[in-house]
Write a protein that holds these residues in place. Structure first.
Motif, PDB file in Angstrom:
ATOM      1  N   VAL A 169       7.973  -2.263   2.646  1.00 40.98           N
ATOM      2  CA  VAL A 169       7.308  -0.977   2.844  1.00 40.98           C
ATOM      3  C   VAL A 169       6.716  -0.960   4.252  1.00 40.98           C
ATOM      4  CG1 VAL A 169       5.375   0.506   2.136  1.00 40.98           C
ATOM      5  CG2 VAL A 169       6.773  -0.653   0.410  1.00 40.98           C
ATOM      6  N   VAL A 170       6.927   0.138   4.962  1.00 37.79           N
ATOM      7  CA  VAL A 170       6.323   0.348   6.278  1.00 37.79           C
ATOM      8  C   VAL A 170       5.358   1.518   6.170  1.00 37.79           C
ATOM      9  CG1 VAL A 170       6.719   0.839   8.725  1.00 37.79           C
ATOM     10  CG2 VAL A 170       8.450  -0.420   7.397  1.00 37.79           C
ATOM     11  N   ASP A 171       4.110   1.306   6.547  1.00 33.14           N
ATOM     12  CA  ASP A 171       3.146   2.410   6.609  1.00 33.14           C
ATOM     13  C   ASP A 171       3.050   2.860   8.063  1.00 33.14           C
ATOM     14  OD1 ASP A 171       1.098   4.217   6.534  1.00 33.14           O
ATOM     15  OD2 ASP A 171      -0.430   2.813   5.833  1.00 33.14           O
ATOM     16  N   GLY A 172       3.628   4.035   8.359  1.00 35.84           N
ATOM     17  CA  GLY A 172       3.618   4.565   9.718  1.00 35.84           C
ATOM     18  C   GLY A 172       2.587   5.647   9.939  1.00 35.84           C
ATOM     19  N   GLY A 173       1.696   5.884   8.951  1.00 32.78           N
ATOM     20  CA  GLY A 173       0.642   6.876   9.114  1.00 32.78           C
ATOM     21  C   GLY A 173      -0.531   6.310   9.894  1.00 32.78           C
ATOM     22  N   ASN A 174      -1.651   6.993   9.830  1.00 32.50           N
ATOM     23  CA  ASN A 174      -2.844   6.563  10.566  1.00 32.50           C
ATOM     24  C   ASN A 174      -3.838   5.857   9.655  1.00 32.50           C
ATOM     25  OD1 ASN A 174      -2.175   7.376  13.179  1.00 32.50           O
ATOM     26  ND2 ASN A 174      -2.864   9.470  12.820  1.00 32.50           N
ATOM     27  N   SER A 175      -3.339   4.953   8.827  1.00 33.55           N
ATOM     28  CA  SER A 175      -4.210   4.233   7.902  1.00 33.55           C
ATOM     29  C   SER A 175      -5.174   3.314   8.638  1.00 33.55           C
ATOM     30  CB  SER A 175      -3.374   3.390   6.928  1.00 33.55           C
ATOM     31  OG  SER A 175      -2.600   4.203   6.081  1.00 33.55           O
ATOM     32  N   ARG A 176      -6.295   3.058   7.998  1.00 35.92           N
ATOM     33  CA  ARG A 176      -7.235   2.080   8.532  1.00 35.92           C
ATOM     34  C   ARG A 176      -6.667   0.680   8.333  1.00 35.92           C
ATOM     35  NH1 ARG A 176     -13.715   2.617   7.981  1.00 35.92           N
ATOM     36  NH2 ARG A 176     -14.298   0.832   9.275  1.00 35.92           N
ATOM     37  N   TRP A 177      -6.901  -0.183   9.315  1.00 35.73           N
ATOM     38  CA  TRP A 177      -6.287  -1.519   9.265  1.00 35.73           C
ATOM     39  C   TRP A 177      -6.748  -2.323   8.058  1.00 35.73           C
ATOM     40  CZ3 TRP A 177     -10.831  -0.690  11.675  1.00 35.73           C
ATOM     41  CH2 TRP A 177     -11.813  -1.664  11.591  1.00 35.73           C
ATOM     42  N   THR A 178      -7.940  -2.064   7.560  1.00 36.03           N
ATOM     43  CA  THR A 178      -8.415  -2.782   6.379  1.00 36.03           C
ATOM     44  C   THR A 178      -7.620  -2.386   5.142  1.00 36.03           C
ATOM     45  OG1 THR A 178     -10.144  -1.084   6.213  1.00 36.03           O
ATOM     46  CG2 THR A 178     -10.744  -3.167   7.260  1.00 36.03           C
ATOM     47  N   ASP A 179      -7.110  -1.149   5.106  1.00 31.68           N
ATOM     48  CA  ASP A 179      -6.237  -0.744   4.001  1.00 31.68           C
ATOM     49  C   ASP A 179      -4.917  -1.501   4.048  1.00 31.68           C
ATOM     50  OD1 ASP A 179      -8.127   1.029   3.078  1.00 31.68           O
ATOM     51  OD2 ASP A 179      -7.194   2.799   3.987  1.00 31.68           O
ATOM     52  N   ASP A 180      -4.441  -1.791   5.254  1.00 32.33           N
ATOM     53  CA  ASP A 180      -3.189  -2.549   5.394  1.00 32.33           C
ATOM     54  C   ASP A 180      -3.280  -3.903   4.699  1.00 32.33           C
ATOM     55  OD1 ASP A 180      -2.071  -0.533   6.995  1.00 32.33           O
ATOM     56  OD2 ASP A 180      -2.893  -1.415   8.821  1.00 32.33           O
ATOM     57  N   GLU A 181      -4.406  -4.552   4.881  1.00 30.45           N
ATOM     58  CA  GLU A 181      -4.575  -5.870   4.274  1.00 30.45           C
ATOM     59  C   GLU A 181      -4.503  -5.783   2.746  1.00 30.45           C
ATOM     60  OE1 GLU A 181      -8.325  -6.905   5.918  1.00 30.45           O
ATOM     61  OE2 GLU A 181      -7.553  -7.258   7.948  1.00 30.45           O
ATOM     62  N   LYS A 182      -5.100  -4.725   2.183  1.00 28.29           N
ATOM     63  CA  LYS A 182      -5.060  -4.534   0.734  1.00 28.29           C
ATOM     64  C   LYS A 182      -3.641  -4.233   0.258  1.00 28.29           C
ATOM     65  CE  LYS A 182      -9.760  -2.646   0.788  1.00 28.29           C
ATOM     66  NZ  LYS A 182     -10.568  -1.402   0.619  1.00 28.29           N
ATOM     67  N   HIS A 183      -2.949  -3.372   1.020  1.00 27.91           N
ATOM     68  CA  HIS A 183      -1.590  -3.008   0.612  1.00 27.91           C
ATOM     69  C   HIS A 183      -0.641  -4.203   0.713  1.00 27.91           C
ATOM     70  CE1 HIS A 183      -2.587   1.441   1.646  1.00 27.91           C
ATOM     71  NE2 HIS A 183      -2.940   1.123   0.429  1.00 27.91           N
ATOM     72  N   ALA A 184      -0.801  -4.999   1.768  1.00 27.63           N
ATOM     73  CA  ALA A 184       0.056  -6.179   1.934  1.00 27.63           C
ATOM     74  C   ALA A 184      -0.150  -7.160   0.785  1.00 27.63           C
ATOM     75  CB  ALA A 184      -0.249  -6.859   3.269  1.00 27.63           C
ATOM     76  N   LYS A 185      -1.396  -7.320   0.364  1.00 27.27           N
ATOM     77  CA  LYS A 185      -1.689  -8.227  -0.744  1.00 27.27           C
ATOM     78  C   LYS A 185      -1.113  -7.683  -2.045  1.00 27.27           C
ATOM     79  CE  LYS A 185      -5.544 -10.631  -2.989  1.00 27.27           C
ATOM     80  NZ  LYS A 185      -7.024 -10.849  -2.984  1.00 27.27           N
ATOM     81  N   GLN A 186      -1.271  -6.380  -2.266  1.00 27.51           N
ATOM     82  CA  GLN A 186      -0.772  -5.752  -3.484  1.00 27.51           C
ATOM     83  C   GLN A 186       0.746  -5.869  -3.590  1.00 27.51           C
ATOM     84  OE1 GLN A 186      -1.571  -1.540  -3.561  1.00 27.51           O
ATOM     85  NE2 GLN A 186      -0.706  -1.234  -5.599  1.00 27.51           N
ATOM     86  N   LEU A 187       1.434  -5.574  -2.503  1.00 29.08           N
ATOM     87  CA  LEU A 187       2.897  -5.630  -2.500  1.00 29.08           C
ATOM     88  C   LEU A 187       3.398  -7.076  -2.484  1.00 29.08           C
ATOM     89  CD1 LEU A 187       3.515  -2.735   0.048  1.00 29.08           C
ATOM     90  CD2 LEU A 187       4.046  -2.679  -2.398  1.00 29.08           C
ATOM     91  N   GLY A 188       2.693  -7.922  -1.748  1.00 28.89           N
ATOM     92  CA  GLY A 188       3.103  -9.319  -1.643  1.00 28.89           C
ATOM     93  C   GLY A 188       3.099 -10.026  -2.982  1.00 28.89           C
ATOM     94  N   ALA A 189       2.201  -9.615  -3.879  1.00 29.91           N
ATOM     95  CA  ALA A 189       2.151 -10.212  -5.215  1.00 29.91           C
ATOM     96  C   ALA A 189       3.431  -9.952  -5.997  1.00 29.91           C
ATOM     97  CB  ALA A 189       0.943  -9.657  -5.978  1.00 29.91           C
ATOM     98  N   ARG A 190       4.178  -8.935  -5.571  1.00 25.31           N
ATOM     99  CA  ARG A 190       5.450  -8.603  -6.228  1.00 25.31           C
ATOM    100  C   ARG A 190       6.660  -9.010  -5.380  1.00 25.31           C
ATOM    101  NH1 ARG A 190       5.071  -4.551 -10.317  1.00 25.31           N
ATOM    102  NH2 ARG A 190       2.914  -3.941 -10.751  1.00 25.31           N
ATOM    103  N   GLY A 191       6.391  -9.761  -4.308  1.00 28.90           N
ATOM    104  CA  GLY A 191       7.484 -10.222  -3.449  1.00 28.90           C
ATOM    105  C   GLY A 191       8.004  -9.157  -2.499  1.00 28.90           C
TER     106      GLY A 191
END
Length: 334
Positions: free
Chosen positions: A81-103
């Motif tokens: 997944v690529v997030d190309g919007g203007n998300s806050r960088w702290t949200d990126d860390e949460k999303h990476a962890k959430q997705l990473g748990a599923r490989g």
């Protein structure tokens, strides 16, 4: 390369077209059926071959969270997944962890270029694991401007959006500087062609920039900006930049002032200026507009013969109790 693209607004729609023009296969999904290639996220994922890549271009916050949560249940290990919007960088860390748990891999991409990106390309600031980023290099190469610059793998997850946030903070300050210069030029009687002054700066000066070009375009459309209201929103990234500066003890006076200037633009009748006016009146200053406030001792001033007193003096006036003038700064070398 094959890519799913979620969010086909002004930027997302143009990115789809630019990628297709470069020979990539793009399956786009948007809630607006007039622009969408598929009827749902489920259909989008079904149309892609593994390993899948889905690029998200929706508003930061709840909208992005919702799409990422859906993709977490639809994608498989090895997908990205690529997030190309203007998300806050702290949200990126949460999303990476959430997705990473599923490989599932995650990449954050700060994207700059606006509505001109289709023709000129998009500046890309990317964060994420090298393996995921390298696999997407053909997509980044198609989106970025021609030539060696315009793309950077800025660091680990969150680095791309953090870099884009700082970029936007700098943009705030640059806009404010041009705006302040324009207002001063408009104010004085001796300058009677402000628009052409701005145009003269477009070549050969140290302040030439794309923002300056856009300012000239705006003045060509409305020479004295009489059609516009003096109100400016903020995207949120200016606030995040200032908050990050506080967290890291980094002084950002210009960016912070430009953010606060936008806040001030939303006040038709500033509460702060009411207090300043009241204090000046109490100290024997000029009459207050729109109200009659008593006190202050009249004439000589309630704070004594020195007028407004040290706390309310301008920075360009005297700044010490012994009334010694401040020393003028040395001129800059440019």
């Amino acid at each position: 390369m094959q890519l799913g693209l979620v969010g086909l607004g002004k930027m997302g729609g143009n990115m789809r077209e630019r990628l297709r023009n470069a020979g990539h296969t793009v399956v786009g999904y948007d809630r607006n059926p007039d622009v969408s290639d598929v009827a749902s996220l489920v259909d989008l994922v079904d149309r892609l071959e593994a390993p899948r890549t889905v690029w998200v271009m929706v508003p930061a916050g709840a909208a992005t969270h919702g799409v990422v949560q859906q993709l977490a249940t639809l994608l498989k290990p090895g997908d990205t997944v690529v997030d190309g919007g203007n998300s806050r960088w702290t949200d990126d860390e949460k999303h990476a962890k959430q997705l990473g748990a599923r490989g599932i891999g995650f990449v954050d991409a700060g994207v700059s270029g606006g509505v001109w990106g289709l023709k000129n390309g998009y500046a890309l600031m990317v964060g994420g694991e090298k393996e995921c980023v390298d696999r997407l290099k053909p997509v980044f190469d198609a989106l970025k401007p021609e030539g060696p610059y315009g793309y950077v793998h800025a660091g680990r997850v969150g680095a791309g959006h953090f870099a884009k946030m700082v970029h936007n903070g700098i943009e705030y300050a640059m806009m404010q500087a041009y705006a302040e210069g324009w207002e001063l030029l408009e104010k004085v009687d001796s300058v009677d062609n402000v628009r052409e002054v701005f145009r003269s700066w477009q070549e050969g000066t140290v302040i030439r920039s794309w923002l300056l070009d856009l300012a000239v375009d705006a003045l060509d459309d409305d020479e004295h900006l009489q059609k516009l209201r003096g109100y400016a929103e903020d995207s949120g990234e200016g606030r995040w930049t200032v908050e990050a500066a506080i967290d890291n003890a980094v002084p950002l006076p210009a960016i912070t002032a430009s953010l606060f200037a936008r806040f001030a633009s939303r006040q038709e009748d500033s509460p702060q200026m009411k207090m300043v006016a009241a204090l000046r009146n109490q100290l024997g200053g000029p009459a207050v507009e729109g109200a009659s406030l008593g006190g202050g001792g009249g004439g000589g001033g309630g704070a004594g013969d020195d007028g407004p007193g040290p706390l309310l003096m301008s920075a360009g006036a005297r700044c010490s109790y012994n009334h010694e003038p401040t020393r003028a700064p040395a001129p800059e070398g440019t």
